[in-house]
Design an enzyme around this catalytic site. Structure first.
Site, short mmCIF file in Angstrom:
data_model
loop_
_atom_site.label_atom_id
_atom_site.label_comp_id
_atom_site.label_asym_id
_atom_site.label_seq_id
_atom_site.Cartn_x
_atom_site.Cartn_y
_atom_site.Cartn_z
N GLU A 40 0.91 -1.32 0.11
CA GLU A 40 -0.06 -0.15 -0.13
C GLU A 40 0.85 1.23 0.21
OE1 GLU A 40 -2.93 0.46 2.94
OE2 GLU A 40 -4.04 -1.33 2.46
N ASP A 171 5.08 6.69 -39.41
CA ASP A 171 3.71 6.07 -39.87
C ASP A 171 2.71 7.26 -40.31
OD1 ASP A 171 2.70 7.38 -37.49
OD2 ASP A 171 3.10 5.61 -36.25
N LYS A 194 3.69 1.78 -43.12
CA LYS A 194 3.85 0.50 -42.52
C LYS A 194 2.40 -0.16 -42.15
CE LYS A 194 4.28 2.04 -37.84
NZ LYS A 194 3.01 1.63 -37.24
N GLY A 226 10.52 -0.39 -29.98
CA GLY A 226 11.48 0.05 -30.87
C GLY A 226 11.61 -0.50 -31.96
#
Length: 314
Positions: A40, A171, A194, A226
């Site tokens: 906790e 992208d 891609k 990556g």
């Protein structure tokens, strides 16, 4: 700057918070964040914050759930200690990639986290390079989404030859971000097309743009596994690029990402300290960290002074 400012650091971002405090010439507030035997989380603000402008610096990076819970409890502690205003400073906003429903019976976790932060008692949120800009609308409190682009542009101009630079979006979804940086450094833009077969994996399909003989700079907000960067670098070099570097805001770098980057054809990966770099990141031959402490420090100072931070958004 107002003397009533208090900067509180969570465990996820202590070195960054210390750098921000040094930039503002303010001491870091004394705060204890510890765990009981059953894990906790317990938070204790060990100095008076009544009537103060409190800025809690905490990225919700790995372990994301622990650091998120720390943030919520620190906000609650400040609220119950009668802080005048509480600003949650999230250099990296975890769960941001879950900003929409991609299929049936799935959550929008970014909205849930926004609700949690608001209900905990935050009056304002400050973050950096949100994965999707519309996440600002998930909050019902003022939200400042800063950009790391000025830090990156300064570094690029100091280290790279502008004559043969080309900015590349890894992208289609990152074209707006890449175009904005390309405009800043007066460089042409290319796009990697891609197809993502499954989460964490990608396959480069095509390069849109003439990259032959160019020093290519891949630009994105997050690097996780990556794989996208490594594949993009290989595709660009195969198309005749002179070399490939990458400038990414948030270095999540999970699993074997660091070793994947280190053994890749990337000349250099530059990330910010929005996520505290691990020992492996610091030792990697081609990964370098630039600090965002002055950027966040300036934004915090202006917020405390009730002055404009709009110039920091570009």
């Amino acid at each position: 700057m107002k003397s009533s400012i208090k900067i509180v650091a969570g465990n996820a971002s202590r070195p960054l918070a210390e750098a921000i405090a040094a930039y503002l010439e303010q001491p870091l507030a004394v705060c204890s964040v510890r765990r009981f035997a059953d894990m906790e989380i317990f938070v204790e603000l060990q100095e008076n914050v009544r009537g103060e402008d409190v800025f809690i610096v905490q990225s919700t990076s790995f372990p994301a759930n622990d650091h998120l819970m720390e943030l919520l409890i620190m906000i609650d502690a400040a609220r119950r200690s009668s802080a005048r205003r509480i600003t949650a400073v999230l250099p990296y906003f975890g769960y941001a990639r879950q900003d929409r429903r991609t299929s049936g019976r799935t959550p929008i976790s970014a909205k849930l986290v926004a609700n949690l932060i608001t209900e905990a008692g935050a009056d304002r949120v400050m973050t950096l390079d949100l994965h999707a800009g519309q996440i600002q609308g998930f909050f019902d409190i003022p939200t400042d989404n800063l950009f790391a682009a000025p830090v990156m542009v300064r570094d690029i101009k100091e280290r790279l030859d502008p004559a043969d630079m080309m900015v590349v979006s890894p992208d289609v979804g990152g074209v707006v971000r890449a175009r904005a940086l390309a405009k800043r450094i007066d460089a042409p833009l290319a796009i990697v097309d891609k197809r993502r077969e499954r989460p964490g994996e990608s396959e480069v399909m095509n390069i849109i743009g003439e990259v032959e003989g160019r020093s290519c700079i891949l630009v994105d907000d997050i690097v996780d596994s990556g794989g996208t960067l490594v594949n993009a670098a290989e595709a660009l070099l195969a198309k005749g690029a002179k070399d490939v570097s990458a400038y990414i805001t948030h270095g999540v770098l999970s699993g074997g990402a660091v070793s994947r980057i280190a053994s890749s054809k990337l000349k250099e990966l530059v990330i910010t300290d929005s996520i505290q770099p691990t020992a492996a990141v610091k030792l990697a031959r081609n990964i370098r960290v630039v600090t965002i402490a002055p950027l966040l420090g300036e934004a915090i100072g202006r917020t405390a002074d009730e002055s404009s931070v709009s110039s920091l958004f570009v």
